[in-house]
Design a protein around this motif. Sequence first.
Motif: not given
Length: 310
Positions: A186-193
Motif C-alpha cells: 500500500l502507499y501507507g497505513k493510512k490507506d487502511l484507516e
Amino acid sequence: MNTGPVDSTKIPRFAGPATFARLPRLDQVGRADVAVVGVPFDTGVSYRPGARFGPAAVREASRLLRPYHPGLDVSPFERAQVADAGDIAVNPFDIGQAIETIEAAADELDARLVTIGGDHTIALPLLRAAARKHGPVALVHFDAHLDTWDTYFGAEYTHGTPFRRAVEEGLLDTEALSHVGIRGSLYGKKDLEEDRRLGFGIVTAADVLRRGLDEVIDLLRQRVGDRPLYLSVDIDVLDPAHAPGTGTPEAGGLTSRELLEILRGLAGTNLIGADVVEVAPAYDHAEITSIAASHVAYDLVSLLAIQEKT
Ligand SMILES: N=C(N)NCCCC(=O)O
Ligand SMILES: [Zn+2]
Ligand SMILES: [Zn+2]
C-alpha cells in the motif's frame, strides 16, 4: 419460454461470432431478465493498459459454457431470459464522458446487468445506476486492491478510486461494505484507516486461507443481510497464476476455485447487479484469465437467474 444459447451438440461451439455463452443478442429476443453487457474501456488505469479488449476475450472464452450449473443446481438460461446486450460505445479519450455514457446505458437497459469490463473505473457509473433504482446498495468487492484511494495525478475518476467516489456520492449502504482478497503493498497505513472510515470491512487473501471459505461466506452474508447487493469482481483478486492477464497483478491471491465457491456461497442474497473487470488479454496465456472471468460471469448470471420465479 426463454430463448437459450445455441446448442453446442448441434452447431460446433467454435463456429460463428461470439456472444456471451452463445446466448442470443438482446435485439434478437427483445427483452431480458438478465443482460450481459461489455464495457471496452481502459482509460482509467494506473499501470498496464489493455482491459478495453476484455469483453471480447471473455465472450470468446465463454464458448465452452454449458447450460446447467451443477454447483447451484440451476439452468440459468431456462430460469431467466438472459441475453448479450453487446458493448457500450465509450469514449476512450474522455473519462468523464465515458462515465456518463456508461451510466446512461445502464439506466436504459431494462434488465439486471452482469457487466464485463473494462477497468474498475466503470463500477462507479454502474453503481450510480444501481443506486438510482434501489437506493444505497450493499457491496461485496473482490479485488487485490482497495480501490478507495482518493486521486492519482489529481484525477478523481480512475480505476483505483471508484469506491471512495461511490461512498462520497451516497451510492453505498455503509453498514454493508466488504472487500475480499485484499493483499499487496500500500502507499501507507493510512490507506487502511481511510478505507475503514469509509465503512469497509476487509477479508484479506490471507483470511480466506486461514479462516476458510465457510467462515468467510458466513461473515459476508451477515454483513449483506437482505439488502440489495452489488457484486464487483476485479479479476486480479485471483493469484497471477490464475489470472495473469490483468493490469495490476499482485502475488498471493485467491484460486479460481476459492472465488467461485465464495460466489456460490452468496446464493439467495438479494443480488441486483454485478461486474467482472480488469481482464487485459495482452498479458494472458492460454486464455487462463478470460476463462476464469467467463466462469465468474456465468456464476454471476446464475446467481441472478435463481432469483427468477420458476
Ligand atoms: N483496480 C485495480 N485493478 N487496480 C488499482 C491499482 C491502483 C494503483 O495503481 O495503486
Ligand atoms: Zn485490483
Ligand atoms: Zn479493482
